[in-house]
Write an enzyme that holds these catalytic residues in place. Structure first.
Site, PDB file in Angstrom:
ATOM      1  N   CYS A   9      11.056  -2.160  13.695  1.00  0.00           N
ATOM      2  CA  CYS A   9      11.903  -2.809  12.699  1.00  0.00           C
ATOM      3  C   CYS A   9      13.340  -2.283  12.770  1.00  0.00           C
ATOM      4  CB  CYS A   9      11.344  -2.570  11.299  1.00  0.00           C
ATOM      5  SG  CYS A   9      12.021  -3.698  10.064  1.00  0.00           S
ATOM      6  N   ASP A 132       4.149   1.561   2.767  1.00  0.00           N
ATOM      7  CA  ASP A 132       5.265   2.438   3.121  1.00  0.00           C
ATOM      8  C   ASP A 132       5.308   3.579   2.122  1.00  0.00           C
ATOM      9  OD1 ASP A 132       7.548   3.393   4.339  1.00  0.00           O
ATOM     10  OD2 ASP A 132       8.843   1.731   3.740  1.00  0.00           O
TER      11      ASP A 132
END
Length: 215
Positions: A9, A132
């Site tokens: 990412c 996360d």
């Protein structure tokens, strides 16, 4: 044994995107969030997303987007997946999925066992969940802070297939993370950077290889 799904990412250059594709990553992420050091203007995102078309799933990361931003982001990047990394409610996730006609991945911050209670409601409306590390109080960024969470919190948790693990991963710990959580999908950003927003082609290749070498 199923292959590990890998997402890189926060890509922002042709060089690092090409390195990610050559390493065999499954998903490539483009961040549109002005507070992030990985922020891409939509026109720049359009160029990189087009470069990756057909070679990996293209993900646009948005934080609490309104309908106008959603429409602009989908038009520019034509993403295969929309990643929501803000405080979107399950109802908003469902609405975004319906409005855009695109699959949605919802990121959820984890710091304690209590944070897992939100998962079923999101799992019912999102195509994929991303777990996360919860951002510290007052942090500018909801993710990409290079922090891990206690992976043992996930022991015995009912996690949907395809749940993705993120937060503080790098080539040195990704195999351990996969082994301890039992997950088969990982996402990395800061763990393949020299400095925030500056990806390293060698680190990208090392991460993908390490994830796929898991015991």
């Amino acid at each position: 044994m199923s292959s590990v799904c890998v997402k890189i990412c926060g890509l922002s250059t042709e060089e690092t995107l090409d390195a990610t594709l050559e390493a065999g990553a499954d998903l490539v992420g483009f961040v549109h969030f002005p507070k992030s050091p990985r922020h891409l203007p939509l026109e720049r995102g359009r160029e990189l997303a087009e470069r990756a078309r057909g070679r990996a799933q293209r993900v646009v990361l948005l934080v609490d987007p309104d309908d106008a931003l959603l429409s602009a982001a989908v038009e520019a990047l034509d993403p295969d997946l929309i990643q929501l990394h803000g405080r979107e409610t399950p109802q908003r996730v469902a609405a975004i999925r319906a409005e855009t006609g695109r699959p949605v991945m919802k990121a959820l911050g984890i710091a304690s066992a209590g944070d897992l209670r939100a998962l079923p409601a999101y799992a019912a409306v999102a195509d994929r969940l991303l777990l996360d590390a919860k951002a510290p109080p007052g942090a500018d960024l909801p993710g990409g802070n290079g922090l891990t969470f206690d992976w043992d919190l996930l022991k015995g948790a009912a996690l949907p297939a395809g749940t993705m693990l993120s937060g503080g991963l790098d080539a040195g710990n990704v195999a351990m993370a996969l082994a301890r959580t039992g997950l088969t999908a990982v996402d990395v950003s800061s763990g393949v950077e020299i400095r925030p927003g500056d990806k390293d082609v060698a680190k990208i290749a090392e991460f993908v290889a390490a994830a796929r070498r898991r015991a």
